[in-house]
Scaffold this motif. Structure first.
Motif, PDB file in Angstrom:
ATOM      1  N   ALA A 179       0.835  -1.299   0.132  1.00  0.00           N
ATOM      2  CA  ALA A 179       0.112  -0.032   0.046  1.00  0.00           C
ATOM      3  C   ALA A 179       0.861   1.298   0.114  1.00  0.00           C
ATOM      4  O   ALA A 179       0.392   2.344  -0.717  1.00  0.00           O
ATOM      5  N   ASP A 180       2.100   1.296   0.772  1.00  0.00           N
ATOM      6  CA  ASP A 180       2.833   2.154   0.752  1.00  0.00           C
ATOM      7  C   ASP A 180       3.354   2.674  -0.735  1.00  0.00           C
ATOM      8  O   ASP A 180       3.468   4.013  -1.236  1.00  0.00           O
ATOM      9  N   LEU A 181       3.766   1.919  -1.555  1.00  0.00           N
ATOM     10  CA  LEU A 181       4.187   2.030  -2.831  1.00  0.00           C
ATOM     11  C   LEU A 181       3.322   2.419  -3.960  1.00  0.00           C
ATOM     12  O   LEU A 181       3.272   3.086  -4.750  1.00  0.00           O
ATOM     13  N   PHE A 182       2.081   1.517  -3.585  1.00  0.00           N
ATOM     14  CA  PHE A 182       0.837   2.090  -4.319  1.00  0.00           C
ATOM     15  C   PHE A 182       0.257   3.581  -4.326  1.00  0.00           C
ATOM     16  O   PHE A 182      -0.541   4.065  -5.030  1.00  0.00           O
ATOM     17  N   SER A 183       0.588   4.017  -3.186  1.00  0.00           N
ATOM     18  CA  SER A 183      -0.030   5.190  -2.712  1.00  0.00           C
ATOM     19  C   SER A 183       1.059   6.090  -2.825  1.00  0.00           C
ATOM     20  O   SER A 183       1.029   7.537  -2.385  1.00  0.00           O
ATOM     21  N   HIS A 184       2.406   6.065  -3.515  1.00  0.00           N
ATOM     22  CA  HIS A 184       3.329   7.033  -3.284  1.00  0.00           C
ATOM     23  C   HIS A 184       3.830   7.495  -2.200  1.00  0.00           C
ATOM     24  O   HIS A 184       4.135   8.730  -2.285  1.00  0.00           O
ATOM     25  N   ARG A 185       3.719   7.091  -1.141  1.00  0.00           N
ATOM     26  CA  ARG A 185       4.269   7.438   0.283  1.00  0.00           C
ATOM     27  C   ARG A 185       5.396   6.827   0.797  1.00  0.00           C
ATOM     28  O   ARG A 185       5.770   6.809   2.132  1.00  0.00           O
ATOM     29  N   SER A 186       6.227   6.190   0.033  1.00  0.00           N
ATOM     30  CA  SER A 186       7.433   5.363   0.413  1.00  0.00           C
ATOM     31  C   SER A 186       8.633   6.306   0.881  1.00  0.00           C
ATOM     32  O   SER A 186       9.594   5.937   1.632  1.00  0.00           O
ATOM     33  N   GLY A 187       8.457   7.557   0.482  1.00  0.00           N
ATOM     34  CA  GLY A 187       9.583   8.460   0.653  1.00  0.00           C
ATOM     35  C   GLY A 187      10.722   8.770  -0.615  1.00  0.00           C
ATOM     36  O   GLY A 187      11.342   9.522  -0.701  1.00  0.00           O
ATOM     37  N   LEU A 188      10.469   7.810  -1.737  1.00  0.00           N
ATOM     38  CA  LEU A 188      11.507   8.005  -2.991  1.00  0.00           C
ATOM     39  C   LEU A 188      11.083   9.204  -3.454  1.00  0.00           C
ATOM     40  O   LEU A 188       9.780   9.608  -3.374  1.00  0.00           O
ATOM     41  N   PRO A 189      11.903   9.644  -4.171  1.00  0.00           N
ATOM     42  CA  PRO A 189      11.760  10.918  -4.924  1.00  0.00           C
ATOM     43  C   PRO A 189      10.858  10.910  -5.927  1.00  0.00           C
ATOM     44  O   PRO A 189      10.764   9.759  -6.476  1.00  0.00           O
TER      45      PRO A 189
ATOM     46  N   ALA B  41      12.583  10.903   1.270  1.00  0.00           N
ATOM     47  CA  ALA B  41      12.089  11.949   2.108  1.00  0.00           C
ATOM     48  C   ALA B  41      11.226  11.167   3.419  1.00  0.00           C
ATOM     49  O   ALA B  41      11.346   9.833   3.533  1.00  0.00           O
ATOM     50  N   PRO B  42      10.778  11.705   4.463  1.00  0.00           N
ATOM     51  CA  PRO B  42       9.979  11.231   5.582  1.00  0.00           C
ATOM     52  C   PRO B  42       9.185  10.046   5.160  1.00  0.00           C
ATOM     53  O   PRO B  42       8.163  10.354   4.191  1.00  0.00           O
ATOM     54  N   PHE B  43       9.375   9.091   5.534  1.00  0.00           N
ATOM     55  CA  PHE B  43       8.386   7.821   5.212  1.00  0.00           C
ATOM     56  C   PHE B  43       6.976   8.119   5.547  1.00  0.00           C
ATOM     57  O   PHE B  43       6.603   8.453   6.843  1.00  0.00           O
ATOM     58  N   ARG B  44       6.130   7.778   4.703  1.00  0.00           N
ATOM     59  CA  ARG B  44       4.346   7.881   5.059  1.00  0.00           C
ATOM     60  C   ARG B  44       4.200   9.169   5.386  1.00  0.00           C
ATOM     61  O   ARG B  44       3.031   9.586   5.679  1.00  0.00           O
ATOM     62  N   ALA B  45       5.063  10.325   5.154  1.00  0.00           N
ATOM     63  CA  ALA B  45       4.828  11.547   5.395  1.00  0.00           C
ATOM     64  C   ALA B  45       5.007  12.562   4.026  1.00  0.00           C
ATOM     65  O   ALA B  45       4.846  13.701   4.216  1.00  0.00           O
ATOM     66  N   HIS B  46       5.532  12.017   3.172  1.00  0.00           N
ATOM     67  CA  HIS B  46       5.906  12.527   1.766  1.00  0.00           C
ATOM     68  C   HIS B  46       5.355  12.038   0.711  1.00  0.00           C
ATOM     69  O   HIS B  46       5.408  10.819   0.575  1.00  0.00           O
ATOM     70  N   TYR B  47       4.485  12.562  -0.129  1.00  0.00           N
ATOM     71  CA  TYR B  47       4.029  12.089  -1.453  1.00  0.00           C
ATOM     72  C   TYR B  47       4.852  12.335  -2.467  1.00  0.00           C
ATOM     73  O   TYR B  47       5.223  13.734  -2.851  1.00  0.00           O
ATOM     74  N   ALA B  48       5.047  11.484  -3.482  1.00  0.00           N
ATOM     75  CA  ALA B  48       5.958  11.626  -4.569  1.00  0.00           C
ATOM     76  C   ALA B  48       5.433  10.460  -5.501  1.00  0.00           C
ATOM     77  O   ALA B  48       5.871   9.546  -5.173  1.00  0.00           O
ATOM     78  N   TYR B  49       5.094  10.967  -6.739  1.00  0.00           N
ATOM     79  CA  TYR B  49       4.643  10.032  -7.516  1.00  0.00           C
ATOM     80  C   TYR B  49       5.923   9.113  -8.179  1.00  0.00           C
ATOM     81  O   TYR B  49       6.905   9.701  -8.960  1.00  0.00           O
ATOM     82  N   THR B  50       5.648   7.884  -8.210  1.00  0.00           N
ATOM     83  CA  THR B  50       6.881   6.833  -8.416  1.00  0.00           C
ATOM     84  C   THR B  50       6.541   5.736  -9.309  1.00  0.00           C
ATOM     85  O   THR B  50       5.641   4.894  -8.832  1.00  0.00           O
ATOM     86  N   ASN B  51       6.603   5.736 -10.422  1.00  0.00           N
ATOM     87  CA  ASN B  51       6.471   4.531 -11.244  1.00  0.00           C
ATOM     88  C   ASN B  51       6.953   3.436 -10.958  1.00  0.00           C
ATOM     89  O   ASN B  51       6.484   2.101 -10.748  1.00  0.00           O
TER      90      ASN B  51
ATOM     91  N   VAL C 209      -2.163  12.314   1.332  1.00  0.00           N
ATOM     92  CA  VAL C 209      -2.582  13.468   0.888  1.00  0.00           C
ATOM     93  C   VAL C 209      -1.535  13.813  -0.383  1.00  0.00           C
ATOM     94  O   VAL C 209      -0.342  13.766  -0.191  1.00  0.00           O
ATOM     95  N   SER C 210      -2.037  14.007  -1.426  1.00  0.00           N
ATOM     96  CA  SER C 210      -1.154  14.232  -2.604  1.00  0.00           C
ATOM     97  C   SER C 210      -1.061  15.815  -2.870  1.00  0.00           C
ATOM     98  O   SER C 210      -0.061  16.209  -3.470  1.00  0.00           O
ATOM     99  N   GLU C 211      -2.187  16.362  -2.626  1.00  0.00           N
ATOM    100  CA  GLU C 211      -1.779  17.825  -2.607  1.00  0.00           C
ATOM    101  C   GLU C 211      -2.767  18.688  -1.469  1.00  0.00           C
ATOM    102  O   GLU C 211      -3.997  18.642  -1.724  1.00  0.00           O
ATOM    103  N   PRO C 212      -2.269  19.299  -0.676  1.00  0.00           N
ATOM    104  CA  PRO C 212      -2.940  20.212   0.531  1.00  0.00           C
ATOM    105  C   PRO C 212      -3.507  21.354  -0.076  1.00  0.00           C
ATOM    106  O   PRO C 212      -3.337  21.806  -1.361  1.00  0.00           O
ATOM    107  N   PRO C 213      -4.421  21.550   0.330  1.00  0.00           N
ATOM    108  CA  PRO C 213      -5.177  22.860   0.074  1.00  0.00           C
ATOM    109  C   PRO C 213      -4.484  24.120   0.009  1.00  0.00           C
ATOM    110  O   PRO C 213      -3.602  24.312   0.792  1.00  0.00           O
ATOM    111  N   HIS C 214      -4.406  25.007  -0.957  1.00  0.00           N
ATOM    112  CA  HIS C 214      -3.752  26.318  -0.838  1.00  0.00           C
ATOM    113  C   HIS C 214      -4.502  27.526  -0.662  1.00  0.00           C
ATOM    114  O   HIS C 214      -3.833  28.538  -0.660  1.00  0.00           O
ATOM    115  N   SER C 215      -5.775  27.409  -0.134  1.00  0.00           N
ATOM    116  CA  SER C 215      -6.380  28.552   0.180  1.00  0.00           C
ATOM    117  C   SER C 215      -7.523  27.626   1.073  1.00  0.00           C
ATOM    118  O   SER C 215      -7.988  26.754   0.967  1.00  0.00           O
ATOM    119  N   PRO C 216      -8.084  28.634   1.761  1.00  0.00           N
ATOM    120  CA  PRO C 216      -9.459  28.221   2.838  1.00  0.00           C
ATOM    121  C   PRO C 216     -10.488  27.585   2.052  1.00  0.00           C
ATOM    122  O   PRO C 216     -11.105  26.781   2.236  1.00  0.00           O
TER     123      PRO C 216
END
Length: 547
Positions: A174-184, A211-221, A337-344
């Motif tokens: 699940a970590d790898l399928f959701s792009h949260r492994s920390g890989l760039p 990057a921090p494990f399970r705290a950073h989203y980065a799209y990795t094929n 979270v792949s993209e946090p909101p950038h405005s209210p």
């Protein structure tokens, strides 16, 4: 993929922009004008330049069959308008509603310069739309208890490693399928671009900084690819066969495959096309086998509507429970979270397992994914599961927003009675911004007015080593320096720019136009190191002389 460049001087980084395109798809799925106006995640992911403004709209009403039928009746015109405005050669579209195929049609040509028409049975390369297909395959395996989504990858691939030993032991499917492994972002894609195979690339992910494990989203094929092939290994087979056994054959997706060879031998297939100087041409071939689970599937819209029915039917197809409902549902909920909101007023973008996941003003789940090859393909799938409605759009042209605009116009029309926005016009600038990333900050096409001279060629020639990219050979042919990289010994001409810096033209799916090569000399005046700018996105692009 998944995890859109051309090989000309203006080309942007291709798959490295796929994450931004994926977020564009998340922005678009099921959008109304109100959604577009408040959802800044997609536009924030690709830049801050002004985009077309859209008028306010009321929240969408509950769908009815009449509304869906009205939207379907207008699809011909929507597709033809998009094709006329962009010139994209071929498009195929399928719509499913309430477990019925409501629309199935092809438009245009499979290849420019021929009379071969696109139809419902034309095979297209799916690019990153392969990812939700792949998560369906793993869900099938998870439902049969072959694997669990929370199983560590090393349970099935004991030799798999990332840079941090603790993460290596704990990273899950699940970590790898959701792009949260920390890989760039897009780790491994540049190795594929140089011609390395899947085995080499997956083995060398261990060199990538984390990057921090399970705290950073980065799209990795290739992170996703590792999870998929680990699942196949657990099942005692390979990924290509597992995909066929668990999804393609049970659904009767007879023209679908996770092998490039099957796409290549198909008689009725769409060629890839890029646009150069206002003209579309079939110029390139893209073999994505190395990242098959993330970007290497091929299919037809007829086959894909069967898969849409499975997704919308909670794993059931024609009365049979093909995929366990609970295992499949795990792919549809937010995992990162792949993209946090950038405005209210902004929306949060999520990634599930192979899917972009979001929710509209009524709290309805929206699923989607885009795919794109810079060398000539663009695809999109969008689902509103609570409404049992889904659309898939496949095209044989480079990503410029056509499949997303068609999908969004259709869903907007089904909800509001007509498009609240010119979606092709609205999404076009977002795509342009998304595809501008990763170019060099230096314009190597314009050398300094008074460049410092280069050293003699002999100061640069020789063999250099890099534990990630392998060896590099710099040689002189007459007065011309060349750089040789990768297992296929790709050669690149080095043009002098300034002092010990040269430029070269990048090629392939990951091309970014001209990029820099800078040599660093030792006390003897001979180059001891060389940094290849385009290969240094995660700090791994420096080669050290070894001769």
């Amino acid at each position: 993929m998944e995890d859109m460049s051309r090989l000309d001087s203006a080309c942007p980084r291709s798959l490295r922009s796929a994450a931004a395109l994926s977020l564009v798809a998340a922005l678009a799925v099921g959008c109304t004008a109100a959604d577009a106006d408040t959802s800044v995640a997609g536009r924030a992911a690709v830049g801050t330049s002004p985009l077309p403004t859209v008028p306010p709209a009321q929240p969408p009403a509950q769908l009815t069959r009449t509304k869906v039928e009205t939207a379907v009746s207008r699809l011909d015109d929507v597709v033809r308008d998009a094709m006329q405005r962009t010139g994209v050669p071929g498009v195929a579209v399928g719509v499913v509603y309430d477990d019925k195929v409501m629309y199935l049609k092809g438009f245009g040509l499979r290849k420019v310069g021929t009379k071969d028409r696109v139809g419902a049975d034309t095979v297209f390369q799916l690019a990153s739309v392969s990812k939700p297909l792949a998560s369906t395959v793993v869900a099938a395996a998870a439902g049969e208890k072959t694997v669990g989504w929370d199983d560590p990858v090393v349970k099935y691939t004991p030799g798999f490693a990332l840079k941090d030993p603790w993460v290596s032991r704990h990273v899950t499917l699940a970590d790898l399928f959701s792009h949260r492994s920390g890989l760039p972002d897009h780790a491994g894609d540049l190795l594929e671009n140089l011609g390395y195979d899947r085995s080499y690339i997956l083995d060398h992910l261990r060199y990538e900084p984390l990057a921090p494990f399970r705290a950073h989203y980065a799209y990795t094929n290739f992170g996703l690819t590792e999870a998929a092939v680990a699942t196949a290994r657990a099942a005692g087979t390979n990924w290509e066969k597992l995909s066929a056994d668990k999804v393609y054959r049970p659904l009767g997706m007879d023209s679908s495959s996770s092998s490039f060879a099957d796409y290549e031998k198909a008689g009725n297939k769409a060629a890839l096309h890029v646009k150069t100087g206002g003209t579309w041409r079939a110029a390139y071939v893209r073999d994505p086998d190395a990242q098959s689970p993330a970007g290497g599937a091929s299919s037809t819209v007829r086959d894909m509507t069967k898969w849409l029915r499975l997704q919308l039917g909670n794993g059931k197809f024609e009365g049979r429970q093909v995929v366990d409902a609970d295992a499949l549902e795990q792919t549809h909920v937010p995992h990162m979270v792949s993209e946090p909101p950038h405005s209210p007023a902004g929306r949060t973008g999520f990634y599930g397992l192979g899917w972009n996941v979001s929710y509209d003003d009524q709290g309805r789940l929206k699923l989607g994914h885009s795919g794109g090859f810079a060398l000539g393909a663009a695809t999109n799938v969008a689902l509103l599961p609570s409404e049992k409605l889904g659309i898939v759009v496949l095209t044989n042209g480079e990503p410029i927003g056509v499949p997303e605009a068609i999908s969004t116009t259709f869903l907007d029309t089904a909800q509001t009675g007509g498009p609240t926005v010119d979606w092709l016009k609205f999404l076009g600038p977002i795509f342009q911004q998304a595809l501008q990333g990763e170019r060099s900050q230096v314009d190597y096409s314009k050398p300094p007015a008074s460049p410092a001279p280069a050293k003699a060629n002999s100061a640069y020639t020789g063999t250099y080593a890099n534990e990630y990219y392998g060896p590099m050979t710099v040689s002189a042919q007459g007065n011309e320096l060349t750089m040789q990289l990768g297992p296929k010994k790709q050669r690149f001409v080095l043009a002098h720019y300034d002092g010990d810096t040269f430029s070269y033209r990048t090629t392939g799916e990951m091309a970014v136009g001209l990029s820099g090569v800078t040599f660093t000399a030792d006390s003897s005046g001979r180059a001891a190191k060389v940094r290849v700018e385009d290969l240094d996105t995660s700090g791994l692009g420096t080669f050290t002389r070894k001769d």
